[in-house]
Each structure stands twice: as structure tokens, then as C-alpha cells.
Design an enzyme around this catalytic site. Structure first.
Site, mmCIF file in Angstrom:
data_model
loop_
_atom_site.group_PDB
_atom_site.id
_atom_site.type_symbol
_atom_site.label_atom_id
_atom_site.label_comp_id
_atom_site.label_asym_id
_atom_site.label_seq_id
_atom_site.Cartn_x
_atom_site.Cartn_y
_atom_site.Cartn_z
ATOM 1 N N ARG A 258 0.838 -1.192 -0.108
ATOM 2 C CA ARG A 258 -0.057 -0.072 0.403
ATOM 3 C C ARG A 258 0.851 1.226 -0.059
ATOM 4 O O ARG A 258 0.843 2.097 -0.985
ATOM 5 C CB ARG A 258 -0.804 -0.009 1.312
ATOM 6 C CG ARG A 258 -1.831 0.990 1.338
ATOM 7 C CD ARG A 258 -3.068 0.997 2.547
ATOM 8 N NE ARG A 258 -3.084 2.004 2.883
ATOM 9 C CZ ARG A 258 -3.904 2.422 3.348
ATOM 10 N NH1 ARG A 258 -5.402 2.274 1.378
ATOM 11 N NH2 ARG A 258 -4.393 4.261 3.142
ATOM 12 N N TYR A 298 2.621 9.859 3.202
ATOM 13 C CA TYR A 298 2.835 9.253 1.866
ATOM 14 C C TYR A 298 4.488 10.514 1.039
ATOM 15 O O TYR A 298 5.164 10.217 0.233
ATOM 16 C CB TYR A 298 2.222 9.097 0.835
ATOM 17 C CG TYR A 298 1.205 7.880 1.810
ATOM 18 C CD1 TYR A 298 2.849 6.865 1.984
ATOM 19 C CD2 TYR A 298 0.335 7.469 2.271
ATOM 20 C CE1 TYR A 298 1.918 5.525 2.637
ATOM 21 C CE2 TYR A 298 -0.540 6.579 2.438
ATOM 22 C CZ TYR A 298 0.074 5.057 2.302
ATOM 23 O OH TYR A 298 -0.324 4.153 3.153
#
Length: 329
Positions: A258, A298
Site C-alpha cells: 500500500r 506518503y
């Protein structure tokens, strides 16, 4: 007061500790809260009180402290239990009980383990290992895992989201996946690439010859039973070994796929000259983040792993991306 009168009072559900727990759980579920872990803690506390002989009608400090601190539990577990008992005590007071409210004072040491981001070469080696598993009459992992792990990497799903997919959630005509009851209690529908859609269609034809919409997409024994997360983690460790990728505390693990999805998209957008301030909300929505903080996280990973992205990231997000230790940009 007559015995009949006393009997009617005892019939009130919240007259017992177990009834009090049931009422609190029901109210949380009615409010749309995910209350699975606190519910388990509170039922354990009710069993503790019954076992130790504490009467209904009150929650004493002795009962609470014996449950919270009487065993050899990790600080994080004690803290979780303190928070659960605080909710119960406040609910008990509202129901007219005398209840001690625990102080959630246990300090938890937070260790920030940097998440693992696969390199492009590691991704190739990993999927080569996954795709090389021989067919067996004892397990269907050679059929399931190449598709399951591609869904994690190609759609950025959490492992729990992928394992809860049913055939009704996978629309190969429109190329979408419906994610129900995700981590934040929300549902979402995400588009996937035509290549992944074709992979899913081929898998369904092979793994579900007699499809029922309620069947779990990924299963081990029967379509009505999903694969457990521990099983997937164990298989993943084996694939890492086959691919020559070391495993250590904190990673790599299935969730690293992910991470890889998010980082790969941010790299692509930065390479295309896209405005990351515009694209980040789309990524947050796609991945099911409650807000932009998870997606900005992220962006930090991407800037760390791929320095060529740093200049563009700092230009637009310097205020949310702190510099690394030493002040170097």
C-alpha cells in the site's frame, strides 16, 4: 418496597454490570462507532467483577485497579483498557451508579518505525516469487496470491479491505472495487486499471466457477470463508525469502505494498509536472484517508526515497514536510 417492586427494578437492563455493558455497546453501535476492541475489554471487565465477587450497582476503584493493573500487561494494553473503562464509568454514572472513573495516566512509549518502501527492483523480484508458486492439491495460494497481492499494490488497499471483498464488490465491467466499512468506518468505490481489471476477471472465472455474489473474492478453503490476515502475513514472509528481500522488525510486510502504491503515484505525478496540491486530495480519497495528514505522510516517504521529488514537494508543501535531521533539505 415489595418483592414484586424489587423484581421490576432488577429487570432494568442497566441494573447489572453486564446489562450496563450491553447498553453502552448498543449505543456506540447505533452511533456508527467501531467498538469491537472496547467491547471485548468491557466484557472482560464484567467477567472479572463477577469472578471476584463485586456486586452490581457500583464500579469501585478496587475492581477497576485489579482489572487494569493486576496482570503483566504492556503499557499500550493498559492504556487501551483505561480508556475503555472510563467510557463505562461515565455511562454508569449517567445510569445512576456510583462509579470510579480511572485516570488514563499510563504512559506509552511510541516508537516511530519508518515504513518500508520497496524499490522497483524489489517489486519485480517479489512478484516473480509470488508468481512462481507451484499448483498444489493442498492449497490454492498459487491461484489466489498473485491476484491478491496485485490488488494491494495496484489499488493501494489495506489488507483487511482486500480480504473482505466479495464478488458483489468487484465490478469487472466498470473496472471498480467497492470497499465497505473501511478503517475510518466509510465506504468508497475505487477505479482500477484495465490491466488489473482483466486480471480480476480471469481470476474470478478460474476461482469461482459457480459464483455467488456473497462469496469472498479471496478464500483458502471455501468461497464463504475469507483468508485470515495471519495466513497472508506468513505467506508474505515466505515470498520475501524467495525474493531475497530481508525481513526485519517493522517490515517489509503486506502493508508495504500500500505504501508502494502511494509512493509510485506521487512519483509519477511529480515526474509529469502535476500540481501536488491538487493531486493529494484525490489520493487521500482513493486510499480512504480520513484527512490529508495520512497522504502528506506518503509525500514525506516519496521525498525521502526519491530525492528528485524533494524540490517539487518542498515548493508546494514545505510547511508540512519537516527537513530531515541536521537541517539538510
Amino acid at each position: 418496597m415489595s418483592s414484586a417492586r424489587r423484581g421490576r427494578v432488577r429487570a432494568v437492563p442497566e441494573a447489572t454490570l453486564q446489562g450496563l455493558v450491553d447498553a453502552l455497546v448498543a449505543s456506540r453501535h447505533a452511533g456508527g462507532y467501531r467498538f469491537k476492541v472496547p467491547e471485548r475489554v468491557l466484557r472482560q471487565f464484567a467477567a472479572h467483577c463477577q469472578r471476584e465477587g463485586y456486586p452490581d450497582g457500583s464500579i469501585t476503584k478496587e475492581a477497576a485497579d485489579g482489572f487494569l493493573y493486576g496482570g503483566h500487561l504492556r503499557a499500550s494494553t493498559i492504556r487501551r483498557n483505561e480508556l475503555a473503562l472510563r467510557q463505562l464509568a461515565e455511562h454508569a454514572r449517567a445510569a445512576g451508579w456510583q462509579a470510579y472513573v480511572p485516570v488514563a495516566a499510563t504512559r506509552v512509549r511510541v516508537r516511530h518505525q519508518p515504513p518500508y518502501v520497496f524499490t522497483d527492483e524489489e517489486v519485480r523480484r517479489l512478484f516473480t516469487a509470488i508468481d512462481s508458486q507451484p499448483m498444489s492439491s493442498y492449497t490454492n495460494k498459487a491461484l489466489v496470491d498473485p491476484v491478491l497481492f496485485r490488488v494491494l499494490y495496484g489499488a493501494g488497499l489495506r489488507i483487511s479491505e482486500a480480504l473482505h471483498l466479495t464478488l458483489a464488490d468487484v465490478d469487472t465491467r466498470s473496472g471498480t472495487l467497492r470497499i465497505r466499512d473501511s478503517k475510518n468506518g466509510e465506504s468508497r468505490t475505487v477505479p482500477v486499471t484495465s490491466r488489473l481489471t482483466a486480471t480480476l476477471a480471469g481470476y474470478i472465472a478460474a476461482a469461482h466457477p459457480g459464483p455467488e455474489t456473497s462469496d469472498h473474492m479471496f478464500y483458502s478453503v471455501a468461497p464463504g470463508r475469507p483468508i485470515s490476515q495471519p495466513t497472508i502475513y506468513l505467506r508474505f514472509r515466505g515470498y520475501l525469502a524467495d525474493a531475497g528481500i530481508p525481513h526485519f522488525t517493522g517490515g517489509p510486510h503486506p502493508h508495504s505494498l500500500r505504501h508502494g502504491f502511494a509512493v509510485a503515484n506521487l512519483r509519477r505525478w511529480a515526474g509529469q509536472g502535476a500540481d501536488l496540491a491538487v493531486t493529494l486530495p484525490y489520493l487521500a480519497c482513493y486510499m480512504g484517508h480520513a484527512d490529508l495528514r495520512g497522504t502528506q505522510y506518503y509525500l514525506r516517504l516519496t521525498a525521502d526515497a526519491y530525492p528528485e521529488v524533494m524540490a517539487r514537494a518542498q515548493l508546494r508543501f514545505g510547511y508540512v514536510i519537516p527537513p530531515p535531521p541536521g537541517g539538510q533539505q
